[in-house]
Design an enzyme around this catalytic site. Structure first.
Site: not given
Length: 447
Positions: A279, A330, A389
């Site tokens: 996460h 994702h 990210d």
């Protein structure tokens, strides 16, 4: 053998029993139509609630069929990309405007916004001696644990900690939004002082500055930063502020809130969720992976050499041998992650200011080549693209933020979304969230 070695051996043997008797045959999930991870076989999340706060769009319906589309993220019905594009270039309070929007449902009028920022400035003060007595004592090497401990300790300073009326919870949430930057940065500085012998400096926040500006101000010894640095960090905070109700930490906030517990316990639980490398900790993996790429790829402009390294990643022959190219793909988005697209637009300018243009080009090459390679080598049910990210870690490194603060920065942003979802759950939930688990252990008579 020492007593400690004997105990360690006993625990090791007991752990084998745990493994032996806790496995569940993966085929049973299909047999009983159990949505493992609350997701179906195509990875689509199972609906467990309704929300007004934010929405993720990754597909559209055409002729009755769901097909992937360019990703979109909406805060209270507003397209996040449009919200960012509409901001003045000199705006450094974008995150505060988004926090207001998430909490109260509308974009603020200027007078209301001034009052809101005034409240955040008022609440941006820790209790007397909190830094000395709590943060500086027994500093942890993990800043998320330090942050969670500080949040739980704030309970003791709150005379109405157990009051879960909307008014009181809103006050608590605004305090946490204001205090998260201080708790995170001070926790890092205390750890580096006691464990690494670095000079300890505790800068007070400036009430006239935004959240992004204050993070840079209190972190740096000279309190200095550029306008572009503050702008890019502000954008990063906006993009991380919320992400639907189903992401792990926000769902945790809903679940724990539904039990009727206090705000500090609910937010500490969300922090524990966000800490996980699947996460909030994912951007650290991206940065570490790129350090490995830079040490093994001699020519950063050679597509063939980069592709060869990426193949090694996928074949579990490089980096941590997980078989993953971190930052790619994702759980929801397929064709694109709108947060990554927005970040990428600011990365080039910041890399030029920081003299890291070649590194930026390497990131864009890896992004382009990884998409092609994954599509070729992996059978996936949907497309793959760079996620938020992929670039966030690079941005934080260019801002000279220590890696230990990457995930706390995520928390500093996401506390706005958690707060909005906690209030929404208190207002409209009504029932404790309790999904069912099917027992598959055969019943046995006593021996």
């Amino acid at each position: 053998m020492s007593i400690y070695s004997e105990i360690k051996q006993e625990v090791r043997e007991l752990s084998k029993l745990c493994v032996e008797n806790s496995r569940i045959d993966p085929e049973l999930y299909q047999k009983y139509d159990v949505k493992r991870g609350l997701r179906d076989l195509n990875g689509k999340g199972v609906l467990t609630g309704l929300t007004n706060i934010s929405e993720i769009v990754a597909s559209k319906t055409v002729d009755g069929k769901s097909i992937p589309c360019e990703g979109k993220l909406y805060y209270r019905g507003y397209d996040v990309e449009e919200l960012i594009r509409s901001q003045p270039k000199e705006e450094h309070f974008g995150y505060e405007r988004i926090a207001y929007l998430l909490l109260f449902g509308n974009l603020p009028q200027e007078e209301d916004f001034k009052k809101f920022c005034g409240l955040l400035s008022f609440y941006r003060t820790l209790p007397t001696s909190f830094v000395r007595d709590i943060i500086m004592k027994a500093p942890s090497s993990d800043m998320m644990n330090t942050l969670a401990r500080s949040v739980l300790t704030l309970y003791s300073y709150d005379e109405t900690a157990e009051d879960i009326s909307v008014e009181n919870v809103l006050r608590q949430c605004m305090q946490l939004i204001a205090l998260f930057p201080l708790l995170s940065v001070y926790g890092y500085q205390a750890y580096r002082h006691y464990h690494d012998g670095q000079s300890l400096f505790i800068h007070q926040p400036d009430p006239a500055l935004s959240t992004a500006e204050n993070i840079l101000r209190i972190l740096r010894p000279d309190c200095q930063y550029t306008a572009l640095e503050a702008k890019v960090l502000d954008i990063a905070l906006i993009l991380h502020a919320d992400h639907g109700g189903g992401n792990n930490s926000t769902f945790t906030t809903h679940v724990v809130t539904s039990s009727g517990t206090d705000t500090y316990s609910a937010i500490a639980a969300a922090l524990g969720s966000l800490k996980g490398p699947r996460h909030g900790g994912a951007n650290i993996k991206v940065v570490q992976m790129f350090e490995d790429i830079k040490s093994h790829v001699r020519d950063w402009g050679d597509d063939e050499e980069i592709t060869a390294y990426l193949q090694k990643l996928l074949h579990k022959e490089a980096f941590d041998r997980s078989g993953l190219i971190y930052g790619m793909g994702h759980a929801v988005y397929s064709m694109s992650d709108p947060r990554a697209k927005t970040m990428a637009a600011f990365v080039e300018g910041l890399s030029a200011e920081k003299g890291r243009t070649e590194e930026y080009k390497l990131y864009t090459s890896v992004e382009r080549l990884a998409v092609e390679l994954i599509a070729k080598e992996r059978k996936i049910y949907k497309g793959v693209s760079a996620n938020v990210d992929f670039y966030s870690g690079f941005i934080y490194s260019m801002l000279d933020l220590p890696m230990e603060l990457y995930t706390p920065i995520f928390a500093i942003s996401r506390i706005a979304g958690w707060s909005a979802h906690r209030i929404e759950e208190l207002i409209g939930g009504g029932k404790i969230i309790r999904p069912a688990y099917m027992a598959v252990q055969p019943r046995r008579p006593l021996p």
